[in-house]
Scaffold this active site. Structure first.
Site, mmCIF file in Angstrom:
data_model
loop_
_atom_site.group_PDB
_atom_site.id
_atom_site.type_symbol
_atom_site.label_atom_id
_atom_site.label_comp_id
_atom_site.label_asym_id
_atom_site.label_seq_id
_atom_site.Cartn_x
_atom_site.Cartn_y
_atom_site.Cartn_z
ATOM 1 N N TYR A 106 -0.698 8.407 -2.800
ATOM 2 C CA TYR A 106 -0.754 8.033 -4.208
ATOM 3 C C TYR A 106 -1.930 8.728 -4.915
ATOM 4 C CZ TYR A 106 2.504 4.003 -3.821
ATOM 5 O OH TYR A 106 3.585 3.193 -3.659
ATOM 6 N N GLY A 107 -2.974 9.010 -4.158
ATOM 7 C CA GLY A 107 -4.226 9.496 -4.751
ATOM 8 C C GLY A 107 -4.085 10.655 -5.723
ATOM 9 N N GLU A 159 -2.628 8.980 7.978
ATOM 10 C CA GLU A 159 -1.169 8.829 8.087
ATOM 11 C C GLU A 159 -0.617 9.609 9.292
ATOM 12 O OE1 GLU A 159 1.243 7.074 6.066
ATOM 13 O OE2 GLU A 159 -0.493 5.997 5.281
ATOM 14 N N ASP A 211 0.871 -1.183 0.000
ATOM 15 C CA ASP A 211 0.000 0.000 0.000
ATOM 16 C C ASP A 211 0.904 1.228 0.000
ATOM 17 O OD1 ASP A 211 -2.402 1.609 0.297
ATOM 18 O OD2 ASP A 211 -1.840 1.893 2.384
ATOM 19 N N SER A 212 0.302 2.395 -0.199
ATOM 20 C CA SER A 212 1.078 3.631 -0.137
ATOM 21 C C SER A 212 1.509 3.954 1.297
ATOM 22 C CB SER A 212 0.227 4.793 -0.656
ATOM 23 O OG SER A 212 -0.860 5.007 0.213
ATOM 24 N N CYS A 246 -11.031 2.969 -0.239
ATOM 25 C CA CYS A 246 -9.623 3.293 0.017
ATOM 26 C C CYS A 246 -9.300 2.558 1.297
ATOM 27 C CB CYS A 246 -9.432 4.798 0.197
ATOM 28 S SG CYS A 246 -7.784 5.237 0.819
ATOM 29 N N THR A 247 -8.196 1.822 1.283
ATOM 30 C CA THR A 247 -7.923 0.965 2.446
ATOM 31 C C THR A 247 -7.592 1.766 3.708
ATOM 32 O OG1 THR A 247 -5.682 0.687 1.561
ATOM 33 C CG2 THR A 247 -7.272 -1.092 1.162
ATOM 34 N N HIS A 248 -7.298 3.053 3.549
ATOM 35 C CA HIS A 248 -7.098 3.887 4.743
ATOM 36 C C HIS A 248 -8.415 4.210 5.466
ATOM 37 C CE1 HIS A 248 -3.100 4.745 3.060
ATOM 38 N NE2 HIS A 248 -2.796 5.428 4.158
ATOM 39 N N CYS A 267 -4.266 -1.455 -1.929
ATOM 40 C CA CYS A 267 -4.384 -0.011 -2.163
ATOM 41 C C CYS A 267 -5.339 0.154 -3.336
ATOM 42 C CB CYS A 267 -3.012 0.563 -2.506
ATOM 43 S SG CYS A 267 -3.057 2.279 -3.056
ATOM 44 N N ASN A 268 -6.454 0.811 -3.115
ATOM 45 C CA ASN A 268 -7.443 0.949 -4.191
ATOM 46 C C ASN A 268 -6.907 1.774 -5.347
ATOM 47 O OD1 ASN A 268 -8.759 0.662 -1.479
ATOM 48 N ND2 ASN A 268 -10.500 0.239 -2.791
HETATM 49 N N1 DGL Z 1 -4.725 3.170 0.731
HETATM 50 C C1 DGL Z 1 -4.626 3.874 -0.544
HETATM 51 C C2 DGL Z 1 -5.879 3.539 -1.330
HETATM 52 O O1 DGL Z 1 -6.517 2.563 -0.998
HETATM 53 C C3 DGL Z 1 -4.363 5.316 -0.298
HETATM 54 C C4 DGL Z 1 -3.858 6.019 -1.514
HETATM 55 C C5 DGL Z 1 -3.080 7.269 -1.232
HETATM 56 O O2 DGL Z 1 -1.945 7.154 -0.763
HETATM 57 O O3 DGL Z 1 -3.570 8.355 -1.553
HETATM 58 O O4 DGL Z 1 -6.248 4.180 -2.289
#
Ligand code: DGL
Length: 266
Positions: free
Chosen positions: A42-43, A153, A10-11, A185-187, A74-75
């Site tokens: 990453y978004g 984060e 994931d990011s 989003c996994t966050h 990570c989506n």
């Molecule tokens: N957990 C990432 C996702 O599911 C977060 C992406 C990010 O870092 O913006 O999209």
């Protein structure tokens, strides 16, 4: 039977929601987690850059850690890179888009499903595309939630600021009368209290983590790649950012101690 670990990336911390589900469902499996905290979020990044990062991380998992399977937890990465990763690597590569959507379809009663994700995920149209592929009998209402990942984060899960942001970003979905909200989003499961407060009790929040873990188990069963029960598995966590912060905050979010986080060199 196969002793090799399962690789997850994931990011940052978000993929730990999937790790939690894997630890609960598959307690004998060894896990290697890569959190690209040095390059999150990453978004907002261009899709091509996220694809490149995803290839790098998957290469590290396959070549350095000899994993038997990769979970793109990570989506944003799964939205833009899953097909390429499947074409490039020999091990099974699983994403989080389809499992999450399946879980949302099971949960909804009025067929109006909200989907929230990063700007990259929503711009990719990955949920609408997947809904067509699996002929999902639902209407999707998608909204990007820029800023949510940064709050997670920083470990700020329940502050007034995140609440105010959530009220603003989620208002259009409340207006649409969705009865189910897919946390794309996994966050975002770490913000469930805030998001749930804003959406109201009658809206069911759905995470992709558990359904993804079921997919992992199904692949292990189908391929015979499961690890035999025996010594307790050792898990390894890597971060491209501050490893001390990763171990401390990651342990807090995961709900079990991360003894040490190791440096991830991308
Ligand atoms: N957990 C990432 C996702 O599911 C977060 C992406 C990010 O870092 O913006 O999209």
């Amino acid at each position: 039977m196969d002793e090799r670990p399962i690789g997850i990336f994931d990011s940052g911390f978000g993929g730990l929601t999937v790790v939690r589900a894997l630890l609960d469902l598959l307690p004998d499996e060894r896990l290697v987690y890569l959190g690209d905290t040095g390059r999150y979020p990453y978004g907002p990044r261009p899709a091509e850059e996220v694809r490149q990062f995803s290839v790098e991380l998957t290469s590290a998992l396959v070549e350095r850690h000899d994993v038997k399977m990769v979970v793109v937890a990570c989506n944003t990465a799964a939205s833009v890179a899953l097909e390429e990763l499947r074409a490039r690597f020999r091990v099974p590569v699983l994403g989080v888009i389809e499992p999450g959507l399946r879980a949302a379809i099971q949960a909804t009663r009025n067929a109006r499903v909200g989907v929230i994700g990063t700007v990259g995920t929503i711009a990719s149209g990955s949920y609408q595309k997947m809904a067509e592929v699996i002929r999902a009998p639902v209407n999707l209402h998608c909204a990007a939630c820029p800023g949510f990942v940064e709050f997670v984060e920083r470990g700020e899960l329940d502050s007034d600021q995140v609440h105010v942001l959530a009220e603003r970003l989620l208002a259009p979905l409340c207006d649409r009368g969705v009865d189910t909200l897919l946390l794309g989003c996994t966050h975002y499961p770490y913000l469930a209290r805030t998001i749930g407060d804003v959406m109201g009790r009658e809206v069911v929040l759905v995470s992709s983590a558990e359904e993804t873990a079921f997919d992992v188990r199904a692949v292990l069963v189908a391929t015979g790649l499961g690890r035999p029960p025996g010594d307790p598995p050792l898990h390894r966590f890597y971060s491209s950012g501050d490893v001390g912060h990763f171990a401390a905050m990651g342990g807090r979010l995961l709900g079990s101690e991360i003894e040490v986080a190791e440096p991830l060199v991308c």
